[in-house]
Structure formats: structure tokens, C-alpha cells
Write a protein that holds these residues in place. Structure first.
Motif, PDB file in Angstrom:
ATOM      1  N   ALA A  69     -29.779  74.822  26.085  1.00 51.66           N
ATOM      2  CA  ALA A  69     -28.755  74.337  25.153  1.00 51.66           C
ATOM      3  C   ALA A  69     -28.606  72.820  25.172  1.00 51.66           C
ATOM      4  CB  ALA A  69     -27.411  75.005  25.429  1.00 51.66           C
ATOM      5  N   VAL A  70     -28.645  72.214  26.360  1.00 48.59           N
ATOM      6  CA  VAL A  70     -28.493  70.755  26.444  1.00 48.59           C
ATOM      7  C   VAL A  70     -29.676  70.078  25.756  1.00 48.59           C
ATOM      8  CG1 VAL A  70     -28.365  68.770  28.003  1.00 48.59           C
ATOM      9  CG2 VAL A  70     -27.070  70.855  28.533  1.00 48.59           C
ATOM     10  N   GLN A  71     -30.873  70.553  26.039  1.00 51.31           N
ATOM     11  CA  GLN A  71     -32.067  69.978  25.407  1.00 51.31           C
ATOM     12  C   GLN A  71     -32.034  70.196  23.898  1.00 51.31           C
ATOM     13  OE1 GLN A  71     -34.536  68.070  26.925  1.00 51.31           O
ATOM     14  NE2 GLN A  71     -34.959  67.649  24.763  1.00 51.31           N
ATOM     15  N   TRP A  72     -31.569  71.365  23.476  1.00 49.75           N
ATOM     16  CA  TRP A  72     -31.456  71.651  22.043  1.00 49.75           C
ATOM     17  C   TRP A  72     -30.546  70.619  21.377  1.00 49.75           C
ATOM     18  CZ3 TRP A  72     -27.225  72.597  18.992  1.00 49.75           C
ATOM     19  CH2 TRP A  72     -27.500  72.991  17.679  1.00 49.75           C
ATOM     20  N   ALA A  73     -29.378  70.359  21.967  1.00 54.56           N
ATOM     21  CA  ALA A  73     -28.437  69.392  21.391  1.00 54.56           C
ATOM     22  C   ALA A  73     -29.059  67.999  21.350  1.00 54.56           C
ATOM     23  CB  ALA A  73     -27.138  69.381  22.187  1.00 54.56           C
ATOM     24  N   GLN A  74     -29.762  67.615  22.415  1.00 52.67           N
ATOM     25  CA  GLN A  74     -30.431  66.317  22.425  1.00 52.67           C
ATOM     26  C   GLN A  74     -31.480  66.241  21.318  1.00 52.67           C
ATOM     27  OE1 GLN A  74     -31.845  66.113  26.474  1.00 52.67           O
ATOM     28  NE2 GLN A  74     -29.862  65.426  27.256  1.00 52.67           N
ATOM     29  N   ASN A  75     -32.208  67.329  21.113  1.00 50.08           N
ATOM     30  CA  ASN A  75     -33.209  67.367  20.040  1.00 50.08           C
ATOM     31  C   ASN A  75     -32.562  67.198  18.673  1.00 50.08           C
ATOM     32  OD1 ASN A  75     -35.149  67.801  21.989  1.00 50.08           O
ATOM     33  ND2 ASN A  75     -35.355  69.982  21.569  1.00 50.08           N
ATOM     34  N   MET A  76     -31.395  67.807  18.484  1.00 52.12           N
ATOM     35  CA  MET A  76     -30.691  67.686  17.202  1.00 52.12           C
ATOM     36  C   MET A  76     -30.265  66.234  16.961  1.00 52.12           C
ATOM     37  SD  MET A  76     -30.799  70.591  15.761  1.00 52.12           S
ATOM     38  CE  MET A  76     -32.236  71.167  16.638  1.00 52.12           C
ATOM     39  N   VAL A  77     -29.755  65.586  17.999  1.00 53.96           N
ATOM     40  CA  VAL A  77     -29.352  64.179  17.877  1.00 53.96           C
ATOM     41  C   VAL A  77     -30.577  63.319  17.573  1.00 53.96           C
ATOM     42  CG1 VAL A  77     -28.406  62.198  19.130  1.00 53.96           C
ATOM     43  CG2 VAL A  77     -27.295  64.440  19.316  1.00 53.96           C
ATOM     44  N   GLU A  78     -31.677  63.565  18.281  1.00 48.63           N
ATOM     45  CA  GLU A  78     -32.910  62.805  18.046  1.00 48.63           C
ATOM     46  C   GLU A  78     -33.445  63.037  16.632  1.00 48.63           C
ATOM     47  OE1 GLU A  78     -35.550  63.877  21.232  1.00 48.63           O
ATOM     48  OE2 GLU A  78     -34.240  62.937  22.723  1.00 48.63           O
ATOM     49  N   ALA A  79     -33.180  64.212  16.080  1.00 49.10           N
ATOM     50  CA  ALA A  79     -33.618  64.530  14.713  1.00 49.10           C
ATOM     51  C   ALA A  79     -32.700  63.902  13.663  1.00 49.10           C
ATOM     52  CB  ALA A  79     -33.690  66.045  14.516  1.00 49.10           C
ATOM     53  N   GLY A  80     -31.640  63.221  14.106  1.00 48.62           N
ATOM     54  CA  GLY A  80     -30.769  62.515  13.176  1.00 48.62           C
ATOM     55  C   GLY A  80     -29.455  63.196  12.849  1.00 48.62           C
ATOM     56  N   PHE A  81     -29.184  64.342  13.464  1.00 49.23           N
ATOM     57  CA  PHE A  81     -27.918  65.027  13.214  1.00 49.23           C
ATOM     58  C   PHE A  81     -26.812  64.400  14.054  1.00 49.23           C
ATOM     59  CE2 PHE A  81     -31.075  68.193  12.099  1.00 49.23           C
ATOM     60  CZ  PHE A  81     -30.583  68.679  10.902  1.00 49.23           C
ATOM     61  N   ARG A  82     -25.633  64.368  13.501  1.00 47.90           N
ATOM     62  CA  ARG A  82     -24.434  63.985  14.260  1.00 47.90           C
ATOM     63  C   ARG A  82     -23.883  65.283  14.824  1.00 47.90           C
ATOM     64  NH1 ARG A  82     -21.926  59.398  10.241  1.00 47.90           N
ATOM     65  NH2 ARG A  82     -23.896  58.273  10.080  1.00 47.90           N
ATOM     66  N   VAL A  83     -23.709  65.325  16.132  1.00 44.88           N
ATOM     67  CA  VAL A  83     -23.346  66.572  16.804  1.00 44.88           C
ATOM     68  C   VAL A  83     -22.068  66.352  17.605  1.00 44.88           C
ATOM     69  CG1 VAL A  83     -24.128  68.386  18.380  1.00 44.88           C
ATOM     70  CG2 VAL A  83     -25.816  67.135  17.000  1.00 44.88           C
ATOM     71  N   MET A  84     -21.171  67.336  17.511  1.00 44.97           N
ATOM     72  CA  MET A  84     -19.887  67.265  18.210  1.00 44.97           C
ATOM     73  C   MET A  84     -19.460  68.663  18.617  1.00 44.97           C
ATOM     74  SD  MET A  84     -16.384  65.771  16.592  1.00 44.97           S
ATOM     75  CE  MET A  84     -15.588  64.585  17.604  1.00 44.97           C
ATOM     76  N   ILE A  85     -18.757  68.758  19.738  1.00 50.41           N
ATOM     77  CA  ILE A  85     -18.204  70.032  20.191  1.00 50.41           C
ATOM     78  C   ILE A  85     -16.788  70.175  19.640  1.00 50.41           C
ATOM     79  CG2 ILE A  85     -17.412  71.318  22.213  1.00 50.41           C
ATOM     80  CD1 ILE A  85     -19.805  70.111  23.733  1.00 50.41           C
ATOM     81  N   VAL A  86     -16.510  71.327  19.035  1.00 53.34           N
ATOM     82  CA  VAL A  86     -15.177  71.635  18.502  1.00 53.34           C
ATOM     83  C   VAL A  86     -14.808  73.025  19.007  1.00 53.34           C
ATOM     84  CG1 VAL A  86     -13.767  71.921  16.439  1.00 53.34           C
ATOM     85  CG2 VAL A  86     -15.622  70.233  16.450  1.00 53.34           C
ATOM     86  N   SER A  87     -13.812  73.088  19.875  1.00 52.25           N
ATOM     87  CA  SER A  87     -13.471  74.346  20.537  1.00 52.25           C
ATOM     88  C   SER A  87     -11.968  74.590  20.518  1.00 52.25           C
ATOM     89  CB  SER A  87     -13.949  74.293  21.998  1.00 52.25           C
ATOM     90  OG  SER A  87     -13.502  75.417  22.723  1.00 52.25           O
ATOM     91  N   ASN A  88     -11.599  75.866  20.519  1.00 50.92           N
ATOM     92  CA  ASN A  88     -10.194  76.230  20.654  1.00 50.92           C
ATOM     93  C   ASN A  88      -9.731  76.176  22.105  1.00 50.92           C
ATOM     94  OD1 ASN A  88      -9.638  76.616  17.985  1.00 50.92           O
ATOM     95  ND2 ASN A  88      -9.762  78.844  18.047  1.00 50.92           N
ATOM     96  N   ASN A  89     -10.670  76.068  23.021  1.00 51.87           N
ATOM     97  CA  ASN A  89     -10.308  76.071  24.429  1.00 51.87           C
ATOM     98  C   ASN A  89      -9.651  74.744  24.818  1.00 51.87           C
ATOM     99  OD1 ASN A  89     -10.185  76.993  27.149  1.00 51.87           O
ATOM    100  ND2 ASN A  89     -12.036  78.179  26.776  1.00 51.87           N
ATOM    101  N   PHE A  90      -9.141  74.704  26.039  1.00 47.36           N
ATOM    102  CA  PHE A  90      -8.407  73.548  26.518  1.00 47.36           C
ATOM    103  C   PHE A  90      -9.330  72.427  26.981  1.00 47.36           C
ATOM    104  CE2 PHE A  90      -5.526  77.152  27.024  1.00 47.36           C
ATOM    105  CZ  PHE A  90      -4.447  76.691  26.286  1.00 47.36           C
ATOM    106  N   LYS A  91      -8.763  71.230  27.032  1.00 53.09           N
ATOM    107  CA  LYS A  91      -9.499  70.023  27.383  1.00 53.09           C
ATOM    108  C   LYS A  91     -10.250  70.174  28.713  1.00 53.09           C
ATOM    109  CE  LYS A  91      -8.502  65.078  27.520  1.00 53.09           C
ATOM    110  NZ  LYS A  91      -7.422  64.081  27.375  1.00 53.09           N
ATOM    111  N   LYS A  92      -9.613  70.782  29.717  1.00 48.35           N
ATOM    112  CA  LYS A  92     -10.272  70.882  31.028  1.00 48.35           C
ATOM    113  C   LYS A  92     -11.491  71.802  30.992  1.00 48.35           C
ATOM    114  CE  LYS A  92      -7.908  74.490  33.590  1.00 48.35           C
ATOM    115  NZ  LYS A  92      -7.144  74.788  34.780  1.00 48.35           N
TER     116      LYS A  92
END
Length: 168
Positions: A49-72
Motif C-alpha cells: 500500500a505504501v509503495q502504491w501510494a508513492q507510485n500514484m504521487v510519482e504518476a502525478g496524482f494528488r493523494v490524501m487520506i480522508v477518514s472518519n477515524n480519529f486523529k490518533k
């Protein structure tokens, strides 16, 4: 499009390619955490998953985590992935998605939500005019509210899985 209908359905986040996301018209990717990039009981991301996200960023996508869970819970994943995040997003309400879109400076129509729940991720995406990729949950949740939601989702998942309109 129906409010419960995802744009596409896949098994795991690591199956999604830059070409596939580009075909959806995406320039930005909003990632859920629990049962999307990690099981809901783990503090470690799924393999690749980490490598996948890095690949997406390298491919030019803007990537962000959006979750209902808490900050911690969310921030350690964001640090591990090297991404910005929004916790306690209140999905399916649009506020978390719209805040992410604004930070990423991308129009809603160019954002894709990747998550495992119809009643949060998909509905929220549809309310905002964003695309969605509904994933198979990594593991079953234990809580009664999750079990009830999954029970209600089952029929919708089958309906969309059996359609031939390109959402697979």
C-alpha cells in the motif's frame, strides 16, 4: 447515477493503476484508512500500500487520506505514507471531502474516493460529484453497527457486481 452506486469496484487498492484512475478522469485520490489501506484492527498498512501510494504521487496524482477515524489513528498512517490527511471527516457528509478537494486544489469531478463502504465512501463521493472506487473490505468488522451496514450493503454490492455497465 444512484446515490449508492460506485463508479467502479475492485478488490484491493493495490490493484488500481494510474491508467485506470486516469480513465476515471481523476487527478486527485482520497484514500480511506480502515479496510482500505489497512485492516481495521492493524496499525500497519497492507502489503504494497505504501509503495502504491508513492507510485500514484510519482504518476502525478494528488493523494490524501480522508477518514472518519480519529486523529490518533489516522495521522500515523499519513506520516507512514508521507501524505496529508483529514481525520474525523464525518463521511458521508461532504465536509471532509470538500476540505480535501480544497487543500489539493482539484475540482470535485477530478477527485476519486477509494474506500470499502457504500454508506460512507460511495454516498459521500456521489453527494460531492466525485468518482468512487468501492473495494472489498480487508476483514470483517466486529461491531454491531458495522455488521448491520455490511448486511445492508450485501445486496447493493451484488447488484452492482452483476451489472455490465463498466463499474467492474
Amino acid at each position: 447515477m444512484g446515490i449508492f452506486k460506485p463508479t467502479a469496484m475492485r478488490g484491493r487498492v493495490t490493484e488500481l493503476t494510474p491508467d485506470f484512475l486516469s480513465q476515471l478522469g481523476a487527478r486527485a485520490v482520497l484514500l480511506d484508512v480502515d479496510n482500505t489501506i489497512a485492516s481495521y484492527t492493524s496499525h500497519e498498512p497492507i502489503e504494497g500500500a505504501v509503495q502504491w501510494a508513492q507510485n500514484m504521487v510519482e504518476a502525478g496524482f494528488r493523494v490524501m487520506i480522508v477518514s472518519n477515524n480519529f486523529k490518533k489513528r489516522v495521522e500515523p498512517f499519513a506520516r507512514r505514507f508521507g501524505l496529508d490527511c483529514i481525520s474525523f471527516a464525518m463521511k458521508p457528509l461532504p465536509c471532509g471531502y470538500l476540505a480535501a478537494r480544497k487543500r489539493l486544489q482539484v475540482p470535485c469531478r477530478e477527485c476519486v474516493i477509494i474506500g470499502d463502504q457504500i454508506f460512507t465512501d460511495v454516498i459521500g463521493a456521489n453527494l460531492c460529484g466525485m468518482k468512487s472506487v468501492l473495494l472489498t473490505p480487508i476483514e470483517p468488522e466486529e461491531g454491531i453497527t458495522f455488521k448491520m451496514r455490511r448486511h445492508c450493503e450485501r445486496g447493493l454490492r451484488e447488484k452492482y457486481r452483476n451489472r455490465k455497465d463498466g463499474i467492474q
